[in-house]
Design a protein around this motif. Structure first.
Motif, mmCIF file in Angstrom:
data_model
loop_
_atom_site.group_PDB
_atom_site.id
_atom_site.type_symbol
_atom_site.label_atom_id
_atom_site.label_comp_id
_atom_site.label_asym_id
_atom_site.label_seq_id
_atom_site.Cartn_x
_atom_site.Cartn_y
_atom_site.Cartn_z
ATOM 1 N N SER A 14 0.691 -1.158 -0.209
ATOM 2 C CA SER A 14 -0.059 0.067 -0.091
ATOM 3 C C SER A 14 0.735 1.330 -0.173
ATOM 4 O O SER A 14 0.693 2.193 -0.855
ATOM 5 C CB SER A 14 -0.842 -0.054 1.150
ATOM 6 O OG SER A 14 -1.573 1.213 1.344
ATOM 7 N N VAL A 15 1.877 1.032 0.857
ATOM 8 C CA VAL A 15 2.695 2.438 0.865
ATOM 9 C C VAL A 15 3.590 2.635 -0.398
ATOM 10 O O VAL A 15 3.757 3.939 -1.004
ATOM 11 C CB VAL A 15 3.880 2.157 2.139
ATOM 12 C CG1 VAL A 15 4.874 3.514 2.103
ATOM 13 C CG2 VAL A 15 3.155 2.379 3.494
ATOM 14 N N LYS A 51 1.287 4.239 -2.969
ATOM 15 C CA LYS A 51 0.730 5.465 -2.564
ATOM 16 C C LYS A 51 1.921 6.515 -2.802
ATOM 17 O O LYS A 51 1.798 7.572 -3.400
ATOM 18 C CB LYS A 51 -0.235 5.463 -1.481
ATOM 19 C CG LYS A 51 -1.378 4.676 -1.680
ATOM 20 C CD LYS A 51 -2.105 4.733 -0.240
ATOM 21 C CE LYS A 51 -3.219 3.774 -0.209
ATOM 22 N NZ LYS A 51 -4.251 4.416 -1.183
ATOM 23 N N ASP A 61 8.522 7.079 -0.209
ATOM 24 C CA ASP A 61 8.580 7.056 1.222
ATOM 25 C C ASP A 61 8.836 5.526 1.593
ATOM 26 O O ASP A 61 9.021 5.166 2.831
ATOM 27 C CB ASP A 61 7.437 7.339 1.898
ATOM 28 C CG ASP A 61 7.152 8.970 1.731
ATOM 29 O OD1 ASP A 61 8.003 9.675 1.729
ATOM 30 O OD2 ASP A 61 6.007 9.384 1.717
ATOM 31 N N TYR A 62 8.744 4.723 0.613
ATOM 32 C CA TYR A 62 8.849 3.182 0.728
ATOM 33 C C TYR A 62 9.876 2.829 1.875
ATOM 34 O O TYR A 62 9.636 2.026 2.549
ATOM 35 C CB TYR A 62 8.631 2.423 -0.373
ATOM 36 C CG TYR A 62 8.897 0.899 -0.120
ATOM 37 C CD1 TYR A 62 7.811 0.071 0.582
ATOM 38 C CD2 TYR A 62 9.977 0.346 -0.286
ATOM 39 C CE1 TYR A 62 7.940 -1.275 0.644
ATOM 40 C CE2 TYR A 62 10.347 -1.182 0.453
ATOM 41 C CZ TYR A 62 9.231 -1.738 0.708
ATOM 42 O OH TYR A 62 9.308 -3.131 1.117
ATOM 43 N N PHE A 92 9.832 3.416 5.484
ATOM 44 C CA PHE A 92 8.627 2.826 6.054
ATOM 45 C C PHE A 92 9.122 1.305 6.237
ATOM 46 O O PHE A 92 8.963 0.687 7.455
ATOM 47 C CB PHE A 92 7.384 2.595 5.229
ATOM 48 C CG PHE A 92 6.123 1.790 5.771
ATOM 49 C CD1 PHE A 92 5.566 2.286 6.767
ATOM 50 C CD2 PHE A 92 6.320 0.541 5.281
ATOM 51 C CE1 PHE A 92 4.508 1.207 7.208
ATOM 52 C CE2 PHE A 92 5.207 -0.420 5.780
ATOM 53 C CZ PHE A 92 4.370 0.030 6.532
ATOM 54 N N VAL A 126 3.505 4.481 9.500
ATOM 55 C CA VAL A 126 2.892 5.374 8.365
ATOM 56 C C VAL A 126 3.065 6.786 8.715
ATOM 57 O O VAL A 126 3.524 7.595 7.964
ATOM 58 C CB VAL A 126 1.613 4.850 7.921
ATOM 59 C CG1 VAL A 126 1.084 5.749 6.885
ATOM 60 C CG2 VAL A 126 1.394 3.628 7.290
ATOM 61 N N THR A 154 6.025 8.309 6.729
ATOM 62 C CA THR A 154 5.413 8.547 5.351
ATOM 63 C C THR A 154 4.623 9.767 5.321
ATOM 64 O O THR A 154 4.493 10.373 6.337
ATOM 65 C CB THR A 154 4.652 7.267 4.665
ATOM 66 O OG1 THR A 154 3.149 7.443 5.363
ATOM 67 C CG2 THR A 154 5.332 6.079 4.773
ATOM 68 N N LEU A 163 1.617 9.674 4.180
ATOM 69 C CA LEU A 163 0.331 9.109 4.036
ATOM 70 C C LEU A 163 -0.572 9.273 5.016
ATOM 71 O O LEU A 163 -0.038 9.479 6.175
ATOM 72 C CB LEU A 163 0.333 7.762 3.551
ATOM 73 C CG LEU A 163 1.182 7.487 2.260
ATOM 74 C CD1 LEU A 163 1.202 6.031 2.019
ATOM 75 C CD2 LEU A 163 0.631 8.228 1.099
ATOM 76 N N ALA A 171 -2.656 7.254 7.944
ATOM 77 C CA ALA A 171 -2.679 5.789 8.209
ATOM 78 C C ALA A 171 -3.885 5.171 7.948
ATOM 79 O O ALA A 171 -4.088 3.889 7.775
ATOM 80 C CB ALA A 171 -2.126 5.861 9.607
ATOM 81 N N VAL A 215 -4.293 3.451 4.437
ATOM 82 C CA VAL A 215 -3.263 2.165 4.618
ATOM 83 C C VAL A 215 -3.889 1.164 5.114
ATOM 84 O O VAL A 215 -4.156 0.010 4.689
ATOM 85 C CB VAL A 215 -1.818 2.394 4.980
ATOM 86 C CG1 VAL A 215 -1.147 1.294 5.196
ATOM 87 C CG2 VAL A 215 -0.996 3.400 4.239
#
Length: 218
Positions: free
Chosen positions: A111-112, A115, A119-120, A123, A150, A154, A156, A158, A161
């Motif tokens: 998911s990370v 999106k 940032d992967y 994480f 998250v 990241t 994002l 949370a 996710v």
């Protein structure tokens, strides 16, 4: 006093990593295997120069203590000697061998990556750092931990996710990874490939370096 505490904590972590490596090295290894092709890395999280002449692939599991130990002990050497010099790129393939918690971690990572691929890796490393060093069999990989990772590592939300995990939005990616796990005979994590060569002992850096040097020479 603070320095003493830091020293003791560092020594304890080092001991845990050493015990994990010793336990992993007790598993029977197959001979080094050569496959027709390098595992497919398109659509997988990859770091390093895209035009690097060599590809290193880790089949790993966020619930796997040996994977954490490999990431702490071996990966930094590979990064320094080859990735940072533009000679290799590194790819991680989810290998959920530890039941539902492993699948949860894999779904969260997918998911990370989908999106916010930039940032992967923050994480990824953050999630591995959350492993329970005292109880390797504990179900530490919870929604709360994922939410924290998250939000910390990241850009994002949370909840987005967690929604992807609940809906299994990236089940197709996990299924594809599992096809490669079967195709390349992956039975333990971590399993490391240097191009199309499966490394016999992932904790033997001399073997890894020799294989990389041979691949680069060819």
């Amino acid at each position: 006093m603070v320095k003493k505490i830091v020293f003791i904590a560092t020594a304890f972590i080092g001991l845990i990593i050493l015990l994990v490596i010793m336990n992993y090295s007790g598993h029977p290894y197959e001979d080094e295997q050569v496959f027709d092709n390098t595992p497919e890395i398109e659509g997988q999280p990859t770091t390093g120069e895209t035009d690097a002449p060599l590809t290193i692939v880790e089949f790993g599991d966020f619930m796997c203590p040996a994977c954490y130990a490999w990431g702490e002990e071996i990966y930094p050497q590979i990064q320094k000697d080859f990735i940072d010099k533009g000679e290799a790129q590194f790819t991680y393939i989810n290998t959920p061998f530890h039941g539902m918690p492993s699948e949860t971690g894999a779904l969260a990572a997918e998911s990370v990556f989908s999106k916010a691929p930039e940032d992967y890796w923050d994480f990824h490393h953050g999630l591995f750092d959350e492993q329970d060093s005292e109880n390797h069999h504990s179900n530490w990989l919870t929604d709360e931990v994922i939410s924290d990772m998250v939000e910390t590592h990241t850009s994002l939300n949370a909840d987005d996710v967690l929604s992807d995990i609940k809906d299994e939005a990236h089940r197709a990616e996990i299924d594809y990874d599992e096809q490669m796990i079967s195709e390349y005979g992956v039975g333990l994590t971590p399993t490391i490939f240097i191009n199309n060569v499966k490394i016999q002992d992932p904790f033997d850096y001399d073997e890894i370096k020799e294989t990389i040097d041979n691949e680069l020479d060819n």
